[in-house]
Scaffold this motif. Sequence first.
Motif, PDB file in Angstrom:
ATOM      1  N   ALA A  15       0.842  -1.197   0.000  1.00  0.00           N
ATOM      2  CA  ALA A  15       0.000   0.000   0.000  1.00  0.00           C
ATOM      3  C   ALA A  15       0.879   1.250   0.000  1.00  0.00           C
ATOM      4  N   PRO A  16       0.627   2.205  -0.911  1.00  0.00           N
ATOM      5  CA  PRO A  16       1.456   3.413  -0.959  1.00  0.00           C
ATOM      6  C   PRO A  16       1.241   4.345   0.220  1.00  0.00           C
ATOM      7  N   VAL A  17       0.084   4.246   0.867  1.00  0.00           N
ATOM      8  CA  VAL A  17      -0.205   5.044   2.051  1.00  0.00           C
ATOM      9  C   VAL A  17      -0.144   4.122   3.270  1.00  0.00           C
ATOM     10  N   ARG A  18       0.666   4.479   4.243  1.00  0.00           N
ATOM     11  CA  ARG A  18       0.875   3.640   5.427  1.00  0.00           C
ATOM     12  C   ARG A  18      -0.448   3.368   6.143  1.00  0.00           C
ATOM     13  N   THR A  19      -0.743   2.075   6.332  1.00  0.00           N
ATOM     14  CA  THR A  19      -1.999   1.653   6.943  1.00  0.00           C
ATOM     15  C   THR A  19      -1.719   0.652   8.048  1.00  0.00           C
ATOM     16  N   GLU A  20      -2.251   0.909   9.237  1.00  0.00           N
ATOM     17  CA  GLU A  20      -2.137  -0.025  10.351  1.00  0.00           C
ATOM     18  C   GLU A  20      -3.464  -0.751  10.532  1.00  0.00           C
ATOM     19  N   LEU A 382       0.225  14.213  -1.916  1.00  0.00           N
ATOM     20  CA  LEU A 382       1.229  13.490  -2.686  1.00  0.00           C
ATOM     21  C   LEU A 382       1.883  12.453  -1.779  1.00  0.00           C
ATOM     22  N   ALA A 383       1.915  11.197  -2.242  1.00  0.00           N
ATOM     23  CA  ALA A 383       2.572  10.126  -1.495  1.00  0.00           C
ATOM     24  C   ALA A 383       3.475   9.352  -2.442  1.00  0.00           C
ATOM     25  N   VAL A 384       4.549   8.797  -1.889  1.00  0.00           N
ATOM     26  CA  VAL A 384       5.481   8.012  -2.682  1.00  0.00           C
ATOM     27  C   VAL A 384       5.924   6.801  -1.862  1.00  0.00           C
ATOM     28  N   ARG A 385       6.076   5.697  -2.549  1.00  0.00           N
ATOM     29  CA  ARG A 385       6.523   4.464  -1.908  1.00  0.00           C
ATOM     30  C   ARG A 385       7.561   3.810  -2.810  1.00  0.00           C
ATOM     31  N   GLY A 386       8.652   3.350  -2.207  1.00  0.00           N
ATOM     32  CA  GLY A 386       9.679   2.693  -3.002  1.00  0.00           C
ATOM     33  C   GLY A 386      10.367   1.591  -2.236  1.00  0.00           C
ATOM     34  N   ARG A 387      10.594   0.483  -2.909  1.00  0.00           N
ATOM     35  CA  ARG A 387      11.367  -0.601  -2.308  1.00  0.00           C
ATOM     36  C   ARG A 387      12.820  -0.421  -2.740  1.00  0.00           C
ATOM     37  N   VAL A 388      13.649   0.029  -1.802  1.00  0.00           N
ATOM     38  CA  VAL A 388      15.018   0.408  -2.148  1.00  0.00           C
ATOM     39  C   VAL A 388      15.986  -0.769  -2.058  1.00  0.00           C
ATOM     40  N   TRP A 389      15.554  -1.852  -1.422  1.00  0.00           N
ATOM     41  CA  TRP A 389      16.440  -3.012  -1.314  1.00  0.00           C
ATOM     42  C   TRP A 389      15.606  -4.256  -1.095  1.00  0.00           C
ATOM     43  N   GLN A 391      16.266  -8.700  -1.050  1.00  0.00           N
ATOM     44  CA  GLN A 391      17.076  -9.893  -1.270  1.00  0.00           C
ATOM     45  C   GLN A 391      16.364 -11.057  -0.608  1.00  0.00           C
ATOM     46  N   ALA A 392      15.827 -11.957  -1.448  1.00  0.00           N
ATOM     47  CA  ALA A 392      15.019 -13.072  -0.960  1.00  0.00           C
ATOM     48  C   ALA A 392      13.853 -12.508  -0.154  1.00  0.00           C
ATOM     49  N   ASP A 393      13.725 -12.889   1.144  1.00  0.00           N
ATOM     50  CA  ASP A 393      12.620 -12.404   1.981  1.00  0.00           C
ATOM     51  C   ASP A 393      12.964 -11.143   2.770  1.00  0.00           C
ATOM     52  N   ASP A 394      14.145 -10.565   2.532  1.00  0.00           N
ATOM     53  CA  ASP A 394      14.545  -9.341   3.219  1.00  0.00           C
ATOM     54  C   ASP A 394      14.276  -8.137   2.310  1.00  0.00           C
ATOM     55  N   SER A 395      13.838  -7.038   2.912  1.00  0.00           N
ATOM     56  CA  SER A 395      13.546  -5.856   2.099  1.00  0.00           C
ATOM     57  C   SER A 395      13.562  -4.605   2.952  1.00  0.00           C
ATOM     58  N   LEU A 396      13.759  -3.469   2.279  1.00  0.00           N
ATOM     59  CA  LEU A 396      13.673  -2.155   2.902  1.00  0.00           C
ATOM     60  C   LEU A 396      12.783  -1.287   2.020  1.00  0.00           C
ATOM     61  N   THR A 397      11.701  -0.774   2.606  1.00  0.00           N
ATOM     62  CA  THR A 397      10.725   0.026   1.868  1.00  0.00           C
ATOM     63  C   THR A 397      10.621   1.412   2.509  1.00  0.00           C
ATOM     64  N   LEU A 398      10.624   2.439   1.674  1.00  0.00           N
ATOM     65  CA  LEU A 398      10.462   3.815   2.141  1.00  0.00           C
ATOM     66  C   LEU A 398       9.090   4.331   1.742  1.00  0.00           C
ATOM     67  N   ARG A 399       8.484   5.120   2.627  1.00  0.00           N
ATOM     68  CA  ARG A 399       7.214   5.796   2.329  1.00  0.00           C
ATOM     69  C   ARG A 399       7.329   7.248   2.770  1.00  0.00           C
ATOM     70  N   ALA A 400       6.751   8.137   1.963  1.00  0.00           N
ATOM     71  CA  ALA A 400       6.707   9.550   2.335  1.00  0.00           C
ATOM     72  C   ALA A 400       5.429  10.150   1.776  1.00  0.00           C
ATOM     73  N   PHE A 441       3.107  16.056   7.148  1.00  0.00           N
ATOM     74  CA  PHE A 441       4.277  15.416   6.544  1.00  0.00           C
ATOM     75  C   PHE A 441       4.495  14.069   7.233  1.00  0.00           C
ATOM     76  N   GLN A 442       4.690  13.027   6.457  1.00  0.00           N
ATOM     77  CA  GLN A 442       4.992  11.702   6.986  1.00  0.00           C
ATOM     78  C   GLN A 442       6.205  11.156   6.234  1.00  0.00           C
ATOM     79  N   LEU A 443       7.151  10.578   6.970  1.00  0.00           N
ATOM     80  CA  LEU A 443       8.333   9.975   6.359  1.00  0.00           C
ATOM     81  C   LEU A 443       8.680   8.722   7.153  1.00  0.00           C
ATOM     82  N   GLY A 444       8.677   7.564   6.475  1.00  0.00           N
ATOM     83  CA  GLY A 444       8.908   6.328   7.205  1.00  0.00           C
ATOM     84  C   GLY A 444       9.643   5.283   6.403  1.00  0.00           C
TER      85      GLY A 444
END
Length: 631
Positions: A15-20, A382-389, A391-400, A441-444
């Motif tokens: 989801a591009p918008v952070r949802t709990e 405006l929202a942006v989401r990107g998977r910057v890394w 590898q297999a089941d490991d990942s790092l995702t940024l949202r702003a 502003f949200q950055l996570g």
Amino acid sequence: MVVTGTRTEKARDEAPVRTEVVSTEELRATGAQTLKEALANINGLQLQELHGKSGYSLVMQGLAGDQVLVLIDGLPISASTGSSVDLSQYLLSDVERVEVVKGAASAQYGSAAMGGVVNVITRRPATGVQGAIQMGVGTRGRQNDSGKRMSAAVKQLQAHVQGGTENLRGRLAYDRLSDQGFSPDPSGWTRQGDRIRREQATGRVFWQATAQTGLSAEFGRYEEHDLQRFTTFVPPVRVPQHKTEDIGRNRLALGGRHRFGQGAVLDVRGVNEDYKTHSQTLSNGVRTIDRHSQQRMNHLSLQLDLPPVQDQQWQVGADLHREALAQTQNGKSELQADGKVRRHNQELFLQGDLFLTPAWELVPGVRWQDDSDFGQHWAPKLAVRGRVWQQADDSLTLRASVGQGYRVPNLKERHYLFDHSALGYKVVGNPDLNPESSTSFQLGAVLALGRQWTVDVNAYLNRVKDLIETDRDNAREENGISVYTYDNVARARTHGVETDIVWQPDARWRIDAGLTLGRTRDLATGREIAQRPRRIARLGVDWQATETTQLTVRVRHQGSELSDTASNLRSDPWTVVDLNLQQGLTPDLSAFLRVDNLFGKQRDFSQTHQLGPISGRMVMVGLRYGFGGNE
């Protein structure tokens, strides 16, 4: 799958918008019975008491209940106080999950969503025949209204049945929750906990009219009876008082969804809701206040998902909203204008989902609102989401995200006339209020390490203009009575960092720890905003001890908070621990033991600035029976 951020189904991790999410499993594991209890363990959320009654509203990222939008299946619910939604007044037997979006990041939502959105997702009726019934009884020991340790002070009943075919199916659900009230000194007159009976019944029908078209209908009825017992100081004695309140809410929602051959989807939903209250206050058995209030709300929502074009998905939509309010005290209108007050608005939104690369997604949007009393307003997002890394089941995702929030003054703030002259004050509405606005502003970042570790960090900043508050500093005196009014008194800023760590070492264990550090500031005075704790922490432990035994532990901590700007006194920090043990007896029958506030942490009621827990320890036992393969 989550739907709140974009009104279309997406996997939560994508989801591009952070949802709990408060999931079905979490609701069962904690034994939550009301929406207030369901939200109690979401990291960073603060449950705040409603003034003058036994209910709770929500504070999200430092913004109050008036600024948080509460929805049922994407449609609004009446604000119980004429301003904030009482989270205790929605029961959960018909609920699948609850989704929470913080900040003003989505163009899907307009006025009242400055702080964020809480969307309750109800269960769609299933095929076949299924059902369940759950009953429980609880005690508060020496604090029971009766003064007897083992009397049944709390009683709970939940039941539902559902069934049908793929084309036509329905669901009926019923909740009843009764509480006899409590007091640290049951021999006295005053009760710190009200005697309350809540009942809710809902019915749903889903019809798959054609392969492309589905129709749904829901009717709900909520009733509440509340009894408060308190004293008022009339020199030289304290006079016993009691207040009764009867509440009724009727809700009718209709919806339809049609999928066109080209891939476009049209979604139309509407709701009509009537909310009525009747309260009476008696002093020494003599009625002094007889108040009637009625709210009516109509809302129509349309959304068209356009066919995907070149890695883009666009949505256009409209919301039409009307509401009316009437309230009398002792036969006299409590509104500055006699009779009903009304407002309506229409809103349009456009939101896109642009896949820039396989890893990066951009969500631009804009919302236009035309209010009957305040004219037009534009709110870009405006929202942006990107998977910057990965590898297999490991990942790092940024949202702003960055978005503008906007809230028009509600009818209470503009028109109410609360005359409490007997208590020495009045609160008068201000028809000249300006709308509030904010920039959020949200950055996570979310770091996932296999299936065992998830680390979620989110920083937020909300800048609020024309914050609406009761202007205590400029109260005027009329015949010895202090008269307060609402005013646009300040610019404000809230900022902080939310962290959440989930560890699942194996299938039997899950540990979830969250910490939110936040600050608020009234930029006009330089002081912090009252009743906003600087620290909120959560800890959850789930242990599947055996195939049929599950233990759930939830710890909530709230740091020190400013009680009132006038007194400058602070409330002490507090911590509570809740337990829930579930034991399967047969494939269809299970038992549970629930302990709320295990160590009995409770505020000192003689210190009016203390804002800790009201209720002490409560122990409940019960049984649940399901049939037809129901969960």
